[in-house]
Design a protein around this motif. Structure first.
Motif, short mmCIF file in Angstrom:
data_model
loop_
_atom_site.label_atom_id
_atom_site.label_comp_id
_atom_site.label_asym_id
_atom_site.label_seq_id
_atom_site.Cartn_x
_atom_site.Cartn_y
_atom_site.Cartn_z
N LYS A 1 8.25 2.54 10.33
CA LYS A 1 7.55 3.27 9.27
C LYS A 1 8.12 4.68 9.17
CE LYS A 1 3.29 4.74 9.69
NZ LYS A 1 1.82 4.78 9.76
N SER B 1 -7.75 1.24 -0.02
CA SER B 1 -6.60 0.87 -0.87
C SER B 1 -6.35 -0.63 -0.81
CB SER B 1 -5.35 1.63 -0.41
OG SER B 1 -5.50 3.02 -0.62
N LYS C 1 4.99 9.99 -0.19
CA LYS C 1 6.28 9.58 0.38
C LYS C 1 6.84 8.28 -0.18
CE LYS C 1 4.24 7.56 4.56
NZ LYS C 1 4.14 7.67 6.03
N GLY D 1 -7.50 4.07 -2.68
CA GLY D 1 -8.72 4.76 -2.26
C GLY D 1 -8.46 5.77 -1.17
N GLN D 2 -9.57 6.30 -0.65
CA GLN D 2 -9.52 7.37 0.35
C GLN D 2 -8.81 6.94 1.63
OE1 GLN D 2 -11.08 10.12 -0.79
NE2 GLN D 2 -10.23 11.28 0.94
N ARG D 3 -9.28 5.84 2.19
CA ARG D 3 -8.70 5.33 3.43
C ARG D 3 -7.79 4.15 3.09
NH1 ARG D 3 -14.09 3.48 6.19
NH2 ARG D 3 -14.24 2.71 4.04
N VAL E 1 0.84 -1.20 0.00
CA VAL E 1 0.00 0.00 0.00
C VAL E 1 0.88 1.25 0.00
CG1 VAL E 1 -2.19 -0.91 0.82
CG2 VAL E 1 -0.45 -0.30 2.49
N ALA E 2 0.70 2.04 -1.05
CA ALA E 2 1.52 3.23 -1.25
C ALA E 2 0.67 4.40 -1.74
CB ALA E 2 2.62 2.93 -2.29
N ALA E 3 -0.64 4.32 -1.47
CA ALA E 3 -1.55 5.32 -2.04
C ALA E 3 -1.80 6.52 -1.13
CB ALA E 3 -2.88 4.66 -2.41
N GLY E 4 -1.17 6.53 0.05
CA GLY E 4 -1.35 7.67 0.95
C GLY E 4 -0.66 8.91 0.42
N ARG E 5 -1.06 10.05 0.95
CA ARG E 5 -0.48 11.32 0.48
C ARG E 5 0.82 11.67 1.19
NH1 ARG E 5 -2.23 12.29 -4.30
NH2 ARG E 5 -3.97 10.86 -4.37
N GLY E 6 1.07 11.02 2.31
CA GLY E 6 2.29 11.32 3.05
C GLY E 6 2.33 12.73 3.58
N GLU E 7 1.20 13.18 4.11
CA GLU E 7 1.11 14.59 4.52
C GLU E 7 2.15 14.99 5.56
OE1 GLU E 7 -3.06 15.04 5.38
OE2 GLU E 7 -3.41 15.12 3.22
N ARG E 8 2.43 14.06 6.49
CA ARG E 8 3.38 14.42 7.56
C ARG E 8 4.81 14.50 7.05
NH1 ARG E 8 1.05 10.01 11.62
NH2 ARG E 8 0.63 9.05 9.59
N ASP F 1 3.03 -1.73 4.38
CA ASP F 1 3.21 -0.29 4.17
C ASP F 1 4.46 -0.08 3.32
OD1 ASP F 1 1.18 0.21 6.06
OD2 ASP F 1 2.64 0.34 7.71
N ALA F 2 4.29 0.51 2.15
CA ALA F 2 5.48 0.80 1.33
C ALA F 2 6.44 1.73 2.08
CB ALA F 2 5.06 1.44 0.01
N1 CTP Z 1 -2.01 4.27 2.47
C1 CTP Z 1 -2.72 3.90 1.31
N2 CTP Z 1 -3.94 4.46 1.06
C2 CTP Z 1 -4.46 5.38 1.89
C3 CTP Z 1 -3.74 5.77 3.05
C4 CTP Z 1 -2.50 5.18 3.32
O1 CTP Z 1 -2.24 3.06 0.55
N3 CTP Z 1 -5.64 5.92 1.59
C5 CTP Z 1 -0.68 3.68 2.72
C6 CTP Z 1 0.45 4.71 2.71
O2 CTP Z 1 0.86 4.98 1.36
C7 CTP Z 1 1.52 4.08 3.55
C8 CTP Z 1 0.74 3.17 4.49
O3 CTP Z 1 -0.60 3.11 4.01
O4 CTP Z 1 2.45 3.30 2.83
C9 CTP Z 1 0.79 3.67 5.91
O5 CTP Z 1 0.12 4.91 6.02
P1 CTP Z 1 0.76 6.27 6.55
O6 CTP Z 1 2.10 6.04 7.11
O7 CTP Z 1 -0.27 6.99 7.37
O8 CTP Z 1 1.01 7.04 5.17
P2 CTP Z 1 0.28 8.32 4.58
O9 CTP Z 1 -1.18 8.23 4.84
O10 CTP Z 1 0.74 8.43 3.17
O11 CTP Z 1 0.97 9.48 5.44
P3 CTP Z 1 0.26 10.65 6.29
O12 CTP Z 1 -0.69 9.95 7.24
O13 CTP Z 1 1.40 11.35 6.95
O14 CTP Z 1 -0.47 11.51 5.28
#
Ligand code: CTP
Ligand code: MG
Length: 228
Positions: free
Chosen positions: A208, A84, A22, A78-80, A8-15, A104-105
């Protein structure tokens, strides 16, 4: 074994506060997603790799991962996180009955031996995840005051890859989605089913990467290891 790994690599990596998600940021020149995927490529228990990425990164991810023999699909997430993961599960081969892994990627230091240990434990018990001991003393807080000290000998910090017999995760997700539950990891959905989840030993290396400080830690770890 014929495990299916969903990265899973679809997060935005906001932090992380970077321009790109990220998982696509380079660590000593190689993106986190590629480093993670290579560990699954090397793990004997894994037959298929599915990458779940932001929609605008599908093409870039396909190019990044094209050298991996086990890559079977790159799909938008997806969103959450659980949305994904569900997209990844849809890519399982028809009638798949093996172990599915969710990783988690953003944990690029995962090792093939840990992956294989999670697959074995999940095949035997239905669900398994790596944990590390909690080293700090933990306090339960309310309104800026300490309510109590939590017994840390009973606590573990959850890592990935988390592994499941495919039918176990499918039933757990079916229930979670039906009940409108948002889970913070996949094991939590299985816990809600009331079915067993066993643990294997995680590692500090497998942490992570969340913030720029984590990236700096990872860069220095790689520099140290290159010198050794
Ligand atoms: N992830 C995902 N789809 C989402 C949210 C998270 O595939 N809708 C993945 C992220 O890409 C990450 C993993 O789940 O590899 C762990 O999540 P987290 O560390 O929270 O990553 P992000 O959501 O990208 O970072 P942040 O919360 O800082 O925005
Ligand atoms: Mg997140």
């Amino acid at each position: 074994m014929n495990g299916l790994a969903i990265l899973v690599a679809a997060g935005r990596g906001e932090r992380m506060g970077a321009a790109r998600p990220k998982a696509f940021l380079p660590l000593a020149g190689r993106p986190l997603l590629l480093r993670s995927a290579e560990a699954f490529e090397a793990a004997g228990s894994v037959a298929h790799i599915v990458a779940v990425v932001p929609v605008e990164e599908v093409e870039a991810a396909g190019t990044m991962l094209r050298g991996l023999r086990k890559l079977s699909a790159v799909v938008p997430g997806g969103q959450r996180r659980q949305d994904s993961v569900l997209e990844g599960m849809k890519q399982a081969p028809d009638g798949f009955q093996g172990v599915v892994l969710v990783h988690d990627a953003a944990r690029p230091f995962v090792e093939p031996a840990l992956i294989d240990a999670v697959v074995s434990a999940a095949a035997a018990a239905g669900a398994a995840l790596p944990v590390t001991p909690v080293v700090d003393t933990l306090k339960r807080l309310r309104d800026g005051r300490v309510v109590e000290t939590v017994d840390r000998t009973e606590l573990g910090a959850a890592q990935t890859p988390q592994g499941f017999r495919f039918d176990v995760l499918a039933r757990a997700y079916e229930k979670a989605f039906r009940e409108g539950l948002t889970v913070t990891d996949e094991a939590m959905a299985v816990e809600r089913l009331g079915e067993p989840v066993v643990v294997v030993a995680g590692s500090q290396r497998n942490r992570k990467l969340t913030t720029p400080e984590d990236m700096a830690w990872a860069e220095s770890l790689l520099r140290e290891e290159a010198r050794a």
